[in-house]
Design an enzyme around this catalytic site. Sequence first.
Site, PDB file in Angstrom:
ATOM      1  N   LEU A   1       0.862  -1.176   0.000  1.00  0.00           N
ATOM      2  CA  LEU A   1       0.000   0.000   0.000  1.00  0.00           C
ATOM      3  C   LEU A   1       0.899   1.226   0.000  1.00  0.00           C
ATOM      4  O   LEU A   1       1.511   1.568   1.011  1.00  0.00           O
ATOM      5  CB  LEU A   1      -0.920  -0.010   1.218  1.00  0.00           C
TER       6      LEU A   1
ATOM      7  N   GLY B   1       2.442   7.518  -0.969  1.00  0.00           N
ATOM      8  CA  GLY B   1       3.105   8.737  -1.394  1.00  0.00           C
ATOM      9  C   GLY B   1       3.991   9.313  -0.310  1.00  0.00           C
ATOM     10  O   GLY B   1       4.774  10.233  -0.553  1.00  0.00           O
ATOM     11  N   GLY B   2       3.883   8.784   0.893  1.00  0.00           N
ATOM     12  CA  GLY B   2       4.716   9.214   2.000  1.00  0.00           C
ATOM     13  C   GLY B   2       6.039   8.462   2.027  1.00  0.00           C
ATOM     14  O   GLY B   2       6.223   7.452   1.329  1.00  0.00           O
ATOM     15  N   VAL B   3       6.963   8.930   2.857  1.00  0.00           N
ATOM     16  CA  VAL B   3       8.298   8.340   2.891  1.00  0.00           C
ATOM     17  C   VAL B   3       8.293   6.925   3.463  1.00  0.00           C
ATOM     18  O   VAL B   3       9.064   6.063   3.012  1.00  0.00           O
ATOM     19  CB  VAL B   3       9.266   9.256   3.684  1.00  0.00           C
ATOM     20  N   ASP B   4       7.428   6.637   4.432  1.00  0.00           N
ATOM     21  CA  ASP B   4       7.444   5.325   5.083  1.00  0.00           C
ATOM     22  C   ASP B   4       7.098   4.195   4.118  1.00  0.00           C
ATOM     23  O   ASP B   4       7.828   3.206   4.016  1.00  0.00           O
ATOM     24  CB  ASP B   4       6.479   5.320   6.274  1.00  0.00           C
ATOM     25  N   SER B   5       5.988   4.328   3.409  1.00  0.00           N
ATOM     26  CA  SER B   5       5.600   3.261   2.480  1.00  0.00           C
ATOM     27  C   SER B   5       6.556   3.186   1.295  1.00  0.00           C
ATOM     28  O   SER B   5       6.734   2.113   0.709  1.00  0.00           O
ATOM     29  CB  SER B   5       4.165   3.466   1.990  1.00  0.00           C
TER      30      SER B   5
ATOM     31  N   CYS C   1     -10.100   2.841  10.191  1.00  0.00           N
ATOM     32  CA  CYS C   1      -9.656   2.901   8.804  1.00  0.00           C
ATOM     33  C   CYS C   1      -8.762   1.703   8.472  1.00  0.00           C
ATOM     34  O   CYS C   1      -8.846   1.134   7.389  1.00  0.00           O
ATOM     35  CB  CYS C   1      -8.908   4.212   8.548  1.00  0.00           C
TER      36      CYS C   1
ATOM     37  N   GLY D   1       3.466   0.795   5.577  1.00  0.00           N
ATOM     38  CA  GLY D   1       4.531   1.544   6.229  1.00  0.00           C
ATOM     39  C   GLY D   1       4.294   1.790   7.699  1.00  0.00           C
ATOM     40  O   GLY D   1       4.842   2.745   8.259  1.00  0.00           O
TER      41      GLY D   1
ATOM     42  N   CYS E   1      -6.819   9.964   8.694  1.00  0.00           N
ATOM     43  CA  CYS E   1      -6.411   8.955   7.730  1.00  0.00           C
ATOM     44  C   CYS E   1      -7.041   9.198   6.359  1.00  0.00           C
ATOM     45  O   CYS E   1      -8.273   9.272   6.236  1.00  0.00           O
ATOM     46  CB  CYS E   1      -6.822   7.584   8.263  1.00  0.00           C
TER      47      CYS E   1
END
Length: 368
Positions: free
Chosen positions: A23, A26-30, A114, A137, A210
């Site tokens: 999943l 668009g964030g750094v973690d994922s 969520c 992430g 979320c």
Amino acid sequence: MKKVKEVADWKGEALGDKRIAVLLSGGVDSSVVVYELVRLGLHPDCFYIKIGPEEREEWDCSSEEDLEMATAVAHKYGCRLEVVDCHQEYWDQVTKYTMDKVRAGLTPNPDVMCNRLIKFGAFDEKRGRDYDLIATGHYAQTETDEEGFKWLCTSPDPVKDQTDFLAQIYDWQLKKALFPIGHYMKDEVRVIAEREHLVNAKRKDSQGICFLGKVNYNDYVRRYLGEQPGDVIELETGRRIGEHKGLWFHTIGQRKGMGFGGGPWFVVKKDVSKNILYVSHGYDPETAYKQDFPVRDFHFLTRQLSPTEVTFKIRHTPEYHPATLEWTADNCFVVHSQAKIHGVAPGQFCVVYDKDHHHCLGSGEITI
């Protein structure tokens, strides 16, 4: 707890023949999740879950930028990216849960639901069911014991640990969950992202609800429930000190954004039938704390237990509170905390861990 047979089951040897869906938000973690899997020689498929506000012209939504970031990361590692529309499921399920709770004067957590209903729920129904594992992430880990039971375990980063947000997912969802960055500190994830020249390496973490980006929680609630003015009463004296715009805009323990003179004021009680908000005056008044409170409908993540010595959280903070549990009925108990806790509110999830706060056992709803 049984001896652990397999720690950090995301490592390559157990995943070689597994179909993995990531999943990608668009964030750094994922994004670092994709890197972690690809560097092990795996080739996951990436999915961007599309959800946004019902009326785009009203709210500032960053979903377009999120998708651009996700697309760039998937392309960098040669992974396929598919957009999965879970818009309707979010508004029908997560929003309904949230509004039903706040209308009843409770304190819900939409991010918790969520994960159960969307990330590991609606997505699985649409696309995830074709995969053995769903990687996210989240800052969390898993362990499998010698009997084959998979447990949700805390991250070494106490500030970023997200097991409390995962404590309502079903056991079958936990079995499919994969957390490839859960063993890292947040700073380490940033270092990896910068070293790998990821497009979002320095992007700030999302602070909103979320999937809804910059949407303000009160605006989110007002969109559905509007306003319902009522009296604000000082609990100790019965004196009316002002008017609120709706009980759903306030939470037990709140001490900011009240707008009443002569403070500080703390929210200590709601009377839903009379639409009255009760507050207490002073800095950290005794009425803002509780040490014993009931929990119902406890949801066990892995298997049903009856622990007595535990640690717990009632909100997303780094602290774990030691307590004993007094079991009163099926999946119901009274928490006896060693110390008084600020802002205990009905509707909050009490997330329970073992006494070493390593294994997350599950969560239930506070019913004061």
